[in-house]
Design an enzyme around this catalytic site. Structure first.
Site, PDB file in Angstrom:
ATOM      1  N   ASP A   1       0.858  -1.188   0.000  1.00 59.60           N
ATOM      2  CA  ASP A   1       0.000   0.000   0.000  1.00 59.60           C
ATOM      3  C   ASP A   1       0.898   1.244   0.000  1.00 59.60           C
ATOM      4  OD1 ASP A   1      -3.266   0.446   1.308  1.00 59.60           O
ATOM      5  OD2 ASP A   1      -1.943   2.075   0.675  1.00 59.60           O
ATOM      6  N   ASN A   2       0.560   2.242  -0.819  1.00 59.29           N
ATOM      7  CA  ASN A   2       1.395   3.469  -0.837  1.00 59.29           C
ATOM      8  C   ASN A   2       0.907   4.505   0.173  1.00 59.29           C
ATOM      9  OD1 ASN A   2      -0.902   4.572  -1.929  1.00 59.29           O
ATOM     10  ND2 ASN A   2      -0.033   5.021  -3.947  1.00 59.29           N
TER      11      ASN A   2
ATOM     12  N   PHE B   1      -7.145  -4.236  -4.380  1.00 65.69           N
ATOM     13  CA  PHE B   1      -7.936  -3.044  -4.037  1.00 65.69           C
ATOM     14  C   PHE B   1      -7.255  -1.759  -4.507  1.00 65.69           C
ATOM     15  CE2 PHE B   1     -11.048  -4.988  -1.325  1.00 65.69           C
ATOM     16  CZ  PHE B   1     -10.414  -6.013  -0.625  1.00 65.69           C
TER      17      PHE B   1
ATOM     18  N   SER C   1     -16.784  -2.221  -9.215  1.00 64.99           N
ATOM     19  CA  SER C   1     -17.772  -1.334  -8.607  1.00 64.99           C
ATOM     20  C   SER C   1     -19.058  -1.309  -9.410  1.00 64.99           C
ATOM     21  CB  SER C   1     -17.193   0.088  -8.553  1.00 64.99           C
ATOM     22  OG  SER C   1     -18.209   1.039  -8.309  1.00 64.99           O
TER      23      SER C   1
ATOM     24  N   THR D   1     -20.422   1.104 -10.239  1.00 64.69           N
ATOM     25  CA  THR D   1     -20.345   2.272 -11.110  1.00 64.69           C
ATOM     26  C   THR D   1     -20.141   1.880 -12.568  1.00 64.69           C
ATOM     27  OG1 THR D   1     -19.454   4.516 -11.193  1.00 64.69           O
ATOM     28  CG2 THR D   1     -17.873   2.714 -11.012  1.00 64.69           C
TER      29      THR D   1
ATOM     30  N   TYR E   1     -12.979   7.372 -13.567  1.00 62.31           N
ATOM     31  CA  TYR E   1     -12.811   6.362 -12.500  1.00 62.31           C
ATOM     32  C   TYR E   1     -13.576   5.094 -12.875  1.00 62.31           C
ATOM     33  CZ  TYR E   1     -14.170   3.678  -8.455  1.00 62.31           C
ATOM     34  OH  TYR E   1     -14.437   2.636  -7.604  1.00 62.31           O
TER      35      TYR E   1
ATOM     36  N   LYS F   1     -12.380   1.002 -13.968  1.00 56.96           N
ATOM     37  CA  LYS F   1     -12.920  -0.273 -13.451  1.00 56.96           C
ATOM     38  C   LYS F   1     -13.377  -1.157 -14.604  1.00 56.96           C
ATOM     39  CE  LYS F   1     -12.491   0.418  -8.992  1.00 56.96           C
ATOM     40  NZ  LYS F   1     -11.510  -0.356  -8.205  1.00 56.96           N
TER      41      LYS F   1
ATOM     42  N   TYR G   1     -18.969  -3.836  -6.152  1.00 57.45           N
ATOM     43  CA  TYR G   1     -19.517  -3.362  -4.872  1.00 57.45           C
ATOM     44  C   TYR G   1     -20.596  -2.324  -5.137  1.00 57.45           C
ATOM     45  CZ  TYR G   1     -14.643  -4.468  -3.524  1.00 57.45           C
ATOM     46  OH  TYR G   1     -13.393  -5.032  -3.357  1.00 57.45           O
ATOM     47  N   PHE G   2     -21.590  -2.276  -4.296  1.00 58.92           N
ATOM     48  CA  PHE G   2     -22.563  -1.203  -4.348  1.00 58.92           C
ATOM     49  C   PHE G   2     -22.104  -0.107  -3.394  1.00 58.92           C
ATOM     50  CE2 PHE G   2     -25.739  -2.322  -7.500  1.00 58.92           C
ATOM     51  CZ  PHE G   2     -25.147  -3.491  -7.944  1.00 58.92           C
TER      52      PHE G   2
ATOM     53  N   ARG H   1     -29.995   3.933  -2.747  1.00 58.24           N
ATOM     54  CA  ARG H   1     -28.804   3.143  -3.038  1.00 58.24           C
ATOM     55  C   ARG H   1     -28.822   1.834  -2.244  1.00 58.24           C
ATOM     56  NH1 ARG H   1     -28.824   6.570  -6.175  1.00 58.24           N
ATOM     57  NH2 ARG H   1     -27.159   7.953  -6.941  1.00 58.24           N
TER      58      ARG H   1
ATOM     59  N   PRO I   1     -24.733  16.521 -10.169  1.00 61.60           N
ATOM     60  CA  PRO I   1     -24.570  16.063 -11.553  1.00 61.60           C
ATOM     61  C   PRO I   1     -24.003  14.637 -11.606  1.00 61.60           C
ATOM     62  CG  PRO I   1     -23.698  18.295 -11.308  1.00 61.60           C
ATOM     63  CD  PRO I   1     -24.053  17.805  -9.919  1.00 61.60           C
TER      64      PRO I   1
HETATM   65  C1  WQD Z   1     -25.078   8.153  -2.098  1.00 60.93           C
HETATM   66  C2  WQD Z   1     -26.362   8.957  -2.119  1.00 60.93           C
HETATM   67  C3  WQD Z   1     -26.154  11.053  -3.269  1.00 60.93           C
HETATM   68  C4  WQD Z   1     -23.310  12.834  -0.386  1.00 60.93           C
HETATM   69  C5  WQD Z   1     -20.249   6.436  -5.134  1.00 60.93           C
HETATM   70  C6  WQD Z   1     -19.448   6.162  -6.356  1.00 60.93           C
HETATM   71  C7  WQD Z   1     -19.343   4.688  -6.596  1.00 60.93           C
HETATM   72  C8  WQD Z   1     -18.887   3.964  -5.354  1.00 60.93           C
HETATM   73  C9  WQD Z   1     -19.752   4.317  -4.163  1.00 60.93           C
HETATM   74  C10 WQD Z   1     -16.545   3.485  -5.591  1.00 60.93           C
HETATM   75  C11 WQD Z   1     -26.636   9.622  -3.459  1.00 60.93           C
HETATM   76  C12 WQD Z   1     -26.428  11.276  -1.785  1.00 60.93           C
HETATM   77  C13 WQD Z   1     -24.158  11.947  -1.053  1.00 60.93           C
HETATM   78  C14 WQD Z   1     -23.836  14.019   0.198  1.00 60.93           C
HETATM   79  C15 WQD Z   1     -26.037  13.377  -0.561  1.00 60.93           C
HETATM   80  N1  WQD Z   1     -17.538   4.235  -5.078  1.00 60.93           N
HETATM   81  N2  WQD Z   1     -25.497  12.225  -1.126  1.00 60.93           N
HETATM   82  N3  WQD Z   1     -25.187  14.243   0.084  1.00 60.93           N
HETATM   83  O1  WQD Z   1     -22.687   8.269  -5.579  1.00 60.93           O
HETATM   84  O2  WQD Z   1     -24.029   6.197  -4.894  1.00 60.93           O
HETATM   85  O3  WQD Z   1     -21.569   6.015  -5.317  1.00 60.93           O
HETATM   86  O4  WQD Z   1     -19.707   5.745  -4.028  1.00 60.93           O
HETATM   87  O5  WQD Z   1     -16.623   2.525  -6.283  1.00 60.93           O
HETATM   88  O6  WQD Z   1     -18.383   4.503  -7.605  1.00 60.93           O
HETATM   89  O7  WQD Z   1     -20.146   6.737  -7.456  1.00 60.93           O
HETATM   90  O8  WQD Z   1     -22.368   7.194  -3.293  1.00 60.93           O
HETATM   91  O9  WQD Z   1     -22.259   8.113  -1.031  1.00 60.93           O
HETATM   92  O10 WQD Z   1     -21.622   9.621  -2.976  1.00 60.93           O
HETATM   93  O11 WQD Z   1     -24.026   8.997  -2.604  1.00 60.93           O
HETATM   94  O12 WQD Z   1     -27.251  13.601  -0.648  1.00 60.93           O
HETATM   95  O13 WQD Z   1     -23.112  14.848   0.806  1.00 60.93           O
HETATM   96  O14 WQD Z   1     -26.235  10.020  -1.171  1.00 60.93           O
HETATM   97  O15 WQD Z   1     -26.885  11.979  -4.065  1.00 60.93           O
HETATM   98  O16 WQD Z   1     -28.040   9.616  -3.669  1.00 60.93           O
HETATM   99  P1  WQD Z   1     -22.766   6.982  -4.840  1.00 60.93           P
HETATM  100  P2  WQD Z   1     -22.495   8.536  -2.429  1.00 60.93           P
END
Ligand code: WQD
Length: 336
Positions: free
Chosen positions: A31-32, A80, A124, A126, A148, A152, A176-177, A230, A292
């Protein structure tokens, strides 16, 4: 025989190392420390009662990587290591491609040069096209809106191509979700540098008084309460899924993508209210515009993981928000 865990001092990596050590695997970490700290190794040892071997270094350092394989009998790899901030990847895409893809190419070369043919890759959700309808199966439409996410997707394809070229190679691509929560000990958890992008660490910072309020990104989505939905999964469930994937990888050849999610969708406000209720804390928030790139609803169909890996998520939202806050109290308060 040992398991090499790249990025093993990170959020999901550290929890996976604990699971591996507790099940008797020998663990070697590279790990760095770009998004973690060396004392995580001590905390992994404190929880598991056994210490991993730790190399501070970068996966782009081919000599270091090969020297690790020379010194240790690495039987398999859980990969990872990589940059993972969606927004940052839009600003510095070349760094993301060089780091995430370059590291993986070095890793594959080192594995093949040392007869190591089994890898579990940290992918991910994503990679799924945001327009597809949840619950998402592994054959859902692929397509991602960030560099990003594209790293993946590209790495999944690189591993698939390697498995075609080399029939002895096996790759499990874990999608992962939304990983949240922390080890019940409170010794390891999610501790991102700077202002968190993700929901739970942001809520924790509000609860600690470090940030004044939560901005809820969008309250006009077509969801039950208008806020984003989510599939949140406890990091300990996710870690355990990696052990099941490693054992599954020993029984197959080729590449296979598998979702790690609970199959349940939870909204932003449901998370906020669960955090408040479970921890007897008020989280001030304001409803703001959509972020966005966000979509309304994303959650997994975990059927393939249930069936092929014999794995099921065991923790619920209340466990996740309780353990996140416990980590904040045990660790973050003492370290700030
Ligand atoms: C979750 C929900 C936001 C912050 C991301 C990456 C994905 C993965 C997981 C790596 C959404 C809302 C968030 C805030 C908010 N990472 N939110 N206020 O976007 O589902 O997934 O993390 O692999 O690649 O895209 O996760 O936690 O950013 O957002 O309302 O300050 O919370 O709109 O609905 P996301 P998140």
């Amino acid at each position: 025989m040992a398991v090499l865990v790249t990025g093993g001092t990170g959020f999901i990596g550290s929890h996976t190392c604990v699971e591996l050590l507790e099940r008797g695997y020998d663990v070697v970490i590279i790990d760095n420390l770009s998004n973690s700290s060396a004392d995580v190794v001590d905390r992994i040892e404190k929880i598991a009662g056994r210490r991993p071997v730790f190399y501070e270094g970068d996966m782009l350092d081919k000599e270091l990587l090969n020297s690790i394989f020379d010194r240790h009998e690495i039987d398999s790899v859980i990969h990872f290591a990589g940059l993972k901030a969606v927004g940052e990847s839009v600003r510095i895409p070349v760094s993301y491609y060089r780091t995430n893809i370059g590291s993986t190419l070095n890793l594959i070369d080192a594995m093949k040069a040392h007869g190591c043919t089994r890898i579990v890759f940290s992918s991910s959700a994503t990679v799924y096209d945001a327009s597809d309808v949840s619950p998402l199966k592994e054959d859902a439409l692929l397509g991602t809106s960030s560099p990003y996410g594209r790293t993946k997707l590209f790495i999944e394809q690189i591993l698939r191509d390697e498995c075609v070229a080399d029939p002895s190679f096996t790759a499990i691509l874990l999608r992962y979700f939304n990983p949240i929560g922390a080890h019940p000990s409170g010794l390891i958890g999610e501790n991102p540098n700077g202002i968190p992008n993700n929901l739970l660490p942001y809520i924790v910072n509000v609860a600690l008084g470090i940030l004044p309020q939560l901005n809820v990104y969008g309250s006009d989505y077509p969801t039950p309460d208008g806020t984003g939905v989510r599939d949140y999964i406890h990091v300990c469930d996710l870690a355990r899924g990696h052990i099941h994937a490693l054992e599954y990888a020993a029984t197959i050849k080729g590449a296979d993508a598998i979702n790690l999610g609970t199959g349940n969708g939870t909204s932003v406000l449901e998370i906020v209210h669960a955090f408040e209720k479970e921890n007897s804390i008020t989280i001030p928030y304001v409803l703001t515009d959509r972020r966005p790139g966000d979509n309304a609803t994303t959650y997994a169909d975990p059927g393939k993981a249930n069936e092929l890996l014999g794995w099921h998520a065991q923790y619920d939202i209340h466990d996740m928000v309780r353990d996140s806050w416990h980590f904040a109290q045990v660790f973050l308060k003492n370290s700030r």
